[in-house]
Design a protein around this motif. Structure first.
Motif, PDB file in Angstrom:
ATOM      1  N   VAL A 389      47.902  39.066  45.577  1.00  0.00           N
ATOM      2  CA  VAL A 389      46.598  38.561  46.012  1.00  0.00           C
ATOM      3  C   VAL A 389      45.967  37.782  44.865  1.00  0.00           C
ATOM      4  O   VAL A 389      45.964  38.235  43.715  1.00  0.00           O
ATOM      5  N   SER A 390      45.440  36.614  45.155  1.00  0.00           N
ATOM      6  CA  SER A 390      44.767  35.787  44.156  1.00  0.00           C
ATOM      7  C   SER A 390      43.369  35.428  44.654  1.00  0.00           C
ATOM      8  O   SER A 390      43.106  35.460  45.863  1.00  0.00           O
ATOM      9  N   ILE A 391      42.491  35.106  43.707  1.00  0.00           N
ATOM     10  CA  ILE A 391      41.108  34.787  44.054  1.00  0.00           C
ATOM     11  C   ILE A 391      40.659  33.600  43.217  1.00  0.00           C
ATOM     12  O   ILE A 391      41.071  33.444  42.059  1.00  0.00           O
ATOM     13  N   GLY A 403      31.207  23.925  39.400  1.00  0.00           N
ATOM     14  CA  GLY A 403      32.296  24.230  38.483  1.00  0.00           C
ATOM     15  C   GLY A 403      33.465  24.839  39.232  1.00  0.00           C
ATOM     16  O   GLY A 403      33.312  25.455  40.282  1.00  0.00           O
ATOM     17  N   THR A 404      34.665  24.650  38.676  1.00  0.00           N
ATOM     18  CA  THR A 404      35.884  25.223  39.249  1.00  0.00           C
ATOM     19  C   THR A 404      36.640  25.955  38.154  1.00  0.00           C
ATOM     20  O   THR A 404      36.295  25.868  36.981  1.00  0.00           O
ATOM     21  N   GLY A 405      37.712  26.653  38.546  1.00  0.00           N
ATOM     22  CA  GLY A 405      38.477  27.409  37.561  1.00  0.00           C
ATOM     23  C   GLY A 405      37.620  28.516  36.970  1.00  0.00           C
ATOM     24  O   GLY A 405      36.866  29.192  37.660  1.00  0.00           O
ATOM     25  N   GLU A 406      37.726  28.706  35.650  1.00  0.00           N
ATOM     26  CA  GLU A 406      36.907  29.721  34.986  1.00  0.00           C
ATOM     27  C   GLU A 406      35.429  29.367  35.057  1.00  0.00           C
ATOM     28  O   GLU A 406      34.569  30.247  35.103  1.00  0.00           O
ATOM     29  N   GLU A 423      31.383  29.788  46.083  1.00  0.00           N
ATOM     30  CA  GLU A 423      32.373  29.730  47.162  1.00  0.00           C
ATOM     31  C   GLU A 423      33.624  30.466  46.688  1.00  0.00           C
ATOM     32  O   GLU A 423      34.260  30.077  45.720  1.00  0.00           O
ATOM     33  N   VAL A 424      33.968  31.551  47.369  1.00  0.00           N
ATOM     34  CA  VAL A 424      35.070  32.427  46.967  1.00  0.00           C
ATOM     35  C   VAL A 424      36.211  32.286  47.967  1.00  0.00           C
ATOM     36  O   VAL A 424      35.988  32.287  49.183  1.00  0.00           O
TER      37      VAL A 424
END
Length: 799
Positions: A389-391, A403-406, A423-424
């Motif tokens: 599972v990834s998020i 922003g995206t990533g970290e 947004e998850v």
């Protein structure tokens, strides 16, 4: 035995020709559940008649569009999708609601609070989290101070910290509590001196210091600032031998001893004040301490009792415990050690570093500034994810900043009342935990509120529930009929579970796989399994073998323009099945005649035949795609000029034979050429301009109508050239001659002037350069004679 293993691997879908291709065909799925776990785009065809002879069960698993092309209807395709369900969605609140101050556990700063996700392999499920900082949110602050001897002057300033800090924090929140703790070092050698005298007073004889200790909880969290001042004023400095201090032991106890410290579920701040470095995991070996820190509370009478037993905690261990207990750390350190704690801050989320003055005089300002810095940044953190599972996060912060990533986990410069969204997206690969539900949590660091997410994994198709165990359709009940195919029982193989793994191949069964008693098994395009051909799979999943003996395929048909069946048909068993309006072995012959229509709407201009959409001209004089080009033919205007001239004006070369040769068109006369039909009036018309024997121009149009009749429109008005005007011509010639003469005369006069001036200048120059002869005139005789006596010196006598 090797042959049997090979055939089993083929039956399980591990075909060597399937190493390349899409993720659906590469999965070699033997059931609908295996298929949907292969990828987001994979679907399973449940139509029992979908498979052709020679095709494997794994052919049912492919991308949706590919299955439809193969003939599976949409209603027969299993393609379950994931969903997002919101179970708890309380609205965001402020501290005060309808004039009533809410309790800390009644304040909502993040929304929603609980969700359930149904996850399909490879398909991301997205939802929105909203966060809003509440006004007047309660704060618990614990002041943890280094009481080694070097902090003696700092202690004096901290003694009045309680009431002063309480007064300043009232500007931020009306619900503020403060506590105090102190630390020195582990009470073993070589960190402190263990001689009896030094254990009583680790300082010099003229200094009165308290016995060394590891960590002491002096005051649990309280809203009484005066009590803070009273207790802190009674504290005494202690001492140790080495420079680094045992602050990490103290931080661990403050984090895990929630009941003793008195932490509430509100904003938790830990102020760590020191002027030295720190010991961490592994340094305990110097004192013979090798047991790792257990991360548990060991306070007795507010004193840490296991400092001699457990090693210092590691930085990672501290990060874990601080995060679990929602504690935000403020390192108030001297300028000398600021770089060290700045590096430590980079490892501990939601922490800040402030420069402490030499006597801690600026500690209140440092705490206020650090709190503002920490509270203005929102960082989301999730608990440990199940395997597979990834998020991912996308932040939408103030002023349109994303922003995206970290960087998608955080938003900065957030003020009280500001609302930000995240947004998850949660994605699962395969079916983790064997289909069991898993729970993960997402929370903003430093806050007690969290979002609970229950993960449910889609491991089987809906049609799996309708499976028929021991179905007669699966060779006398040797499998379960589900989703249009047989899922074989243990030890059985085959398309309908017709064979045992121990009987996968015999010579008698091989005979059933040879076409017309030939020698090739399954036409060399497959393997004989249980007397049935299982055709090989191609690298390209759209290409496949079929037929009882794998004798057919859909890729060996004739090609045209490098396209199979010319792109106008489908290949079935090595023959093209052409679409409508196409024929030929490669479907390259079009039956549509629209491409053969000439400009006069006649097929091939009436001078050829239309074959496969292309004109074949029967008249050798004509050529071109529609037989309209005739290089040796005169133009339309030139060809009909004489007939038009004789019928309209009674002149021309055919005036004597006009009625015989020129009656093939209808003649319509107009007064002027402007009245003739224009190009847009009729779809096919030629405009002509020709000259007659008198050098006059006449105008006409030539058109062929749909009924093949020819219609000619002629303008009666001619355009004849007019005679030359003699007078202007003569006048022009005379004027030209005169002008030319005058010009020549002027040029001659100019040249003469130039010549005379050059000659005069030459004369003047020669005159100036002339030299006259100065000798005597031979005819002239002077009356004066001169005589000289040769004997009288050299003097002469003049007479």
């Amino acid at each position: 035995m090797d042959v049997r293993l090979l055939l089993i691997s083929v039956l399980l879908g591990l075909s060597r020709a399937q190493l390349d291709g899409n993720e659906c065909t590469k999965a070699s799925a033997q059931s609908c559940g295996e298929c949907i776990q292969a990828g987001e785009k994979c679907g399973w065809c449940t139509d029992e008649g979908f498979l052709k002879e020679g095709e494997q069960k794994s052919t049912r698993c492919d991308e949706i569009e590919a299955l439809i092309k193969k003939g599976c209807t949409k209603a027969s395709i299993e393609d379950p999708r994931g969903t997002v369900t919101v179970n708890k969605n309380q609205s965001l609140t402020d501290r005060t609601k309808d004039g009533v101050k809410l309790k800390p556990d009644q304040i909502t700063q993040i929304q929603p609070q609980k969700l359930s996700l149904d996850l399909r392999s490879g398909e991301a499920q997205k939802f929105i989290l909203t966060f809003k900082r509440a006004e007047d949110y309660p704060i618990d602050l614990y002041y943890l101070m280094d009481l080694s001897y070097s902090m003696k002057d700092d202690l004096e300033n901290v003694k009045n910290l309680g009431t002063d800090l309480m007064s300043e924090m009232q500007k931020i929140t009306s619900d503020f509590r403060i506590g105090f703790g102190s630390f020195v070092e582990k009470t073993v050698m070589p960190y402190i001196s263990t001689t009896p005298a030094k254990l009583l007073n680790p300082c010099t004889s003229d200094q009165n210091c308290t016995s060394p200790f590891s960590y002491k909880n002096v005051l649990s969290l309280t809203s009484d600032g005066t009590q803070f001042n009273n207790l802190v004023s009674k504290q005494q400095i202690s001492g140790n031998l080495d420079s680094p201090e045992g602050g990490f032991d103290a931080i661990m106890q403050v984090a895990v001893c929630a009941n003793q410290i008195g932490w509430r579920n509100v904003t938790r701040l830990l102020v760590f004040s020191t002027d030295a470095g720190f010991h961490f995991a592994g340094d305990g070996k110097l004192g013979g301490i090798v047991l790792p820190n257990d991360g548990k509370c060991h306070l007795q009478d507010n004193m840490y009792t296991m400092s001699h037993y457990y090693d210092y905690p590691s930085i990672a261990h501290l990060v874990q415990k601080l995060s679990e207990n929602n504690i935000q750390t403020i390192f108030a350190v001297t300028k000398e050690f600021q770089p060290v704690y700045q590096e430590l801050k980079n490892l501990i989320p939601k922490s800040a570093v402030g420069t402490l003055s030499s006597d801690s005089g600026n500690v209140i300002k440092l705490i206020i500034d650090a709190y503002n810095s920490l509270s203005s940044e929102i960082i989301l953190e999730n608990s440990r994810l199940p395997e597979g599972v990834s998020i991912s996060y996308i932040s939408h912060c103030k002023n349109g900043v994303s922003g995206t990533g970290e960087n998608g986990r955080k938003c900065s410069n957030i003020s009280i009342g500001d609302q930000v969204t995240f947004e998850v997206a949660v994605t699962a690969k395969g079916c983790p935990s064997k289909g069991k539900s898993e729970t993960i949590k997402i929370k903003p660091l430093g806050f007690t509120e969290e979002v609970e997410i229950v993960l449910n994994f889609i491991c089987e198709c809906e049609c799996h529930k309708e499976g028929i165990p021991n179905s007669p359709a699966c060779h006398f009940g040797n499998g379960t009929l589900e989703c249009g195919a047989c899922r074989c029982n243990e030890g059985r193989i085959g398309r309908v579970c017709e064979c045992s793994k121990d009987e996968v191949r015999t010579e008698d069964l091989d005979a059933n796989c040879r076409m017309d008693n030939g020698t090739d098994i399954c036409s060399n395009n497959g393997d004989c399994v249980c007397g049935t051909c299982e055709c090989q799979k191609r690298d390209n999943p759209e290409e496949r073998y079929s037929g009882k003996f794998c004798e057919c395929d859909n890729f060996s048909c004739d090609r045209s323009n490098n396209k199979l069946c010319g792109g106008h048909g489908r290949c079935e068993c090595r023959k093209c099945i052409c679409d409508a309006n196409y024929t030929g072995s490669a479907c390259d012959c079009s039956l549509d005649t629209s491409t053969c229509l000439a400009s006069n709407k006649q097929i091939c201009n009436g001078r050829g035949t239309c074959e496969c959409g292309v004109c074949k001209c029967t008249d050798s004089k004509f050529q071109g795609p529609t037989c309209e080009i005739c290089p040796t033919c005169p133009g339309v205007c030139t060809e009909h000029k004489d007939c038009v001239q004789c019928r309209a004006f009674g002149t021309g070369d055919k005036k004597d034979t006009c009625e015989k040769e020129c009656s093939y068109f209808n003649l319509i006369t107009k007064k002027k050429k402007e009245e003739l039909p224009q190009p847009n009036d009729q779809p096919y018309i030629n405009h002509c301009k020709e000259r007659d024997a008198n050098d006059c121009w006449f105008f006409f149009t030539y058109a062929t109508r749909n009924d093949s009749t020819v219609e000619v429109h002629v303008a009666e008005e001619l355009e004849c050239p007019s005679g030359p005007d003699i007078i202007p011509i003569v006048a022009g010639v005379v004027a030209g001659i005169v002008l030319i003469g005058l010009a020549l005369l002027l040029i001659w006069k100019l040249l003469m002037i130039i010549h005379d001036r050059r000659e005069f200048a030459k004369f003047e120059k020669e005159k100036m350069n002339a030299k006259w002869d100065a000798q005597e005139n031979p005819i002239y005789k002077s009356p004066i004679n001169k005589f000289q006596n040769p004997s009288y010196g050299n003097k002469g006598v003049t007479l």
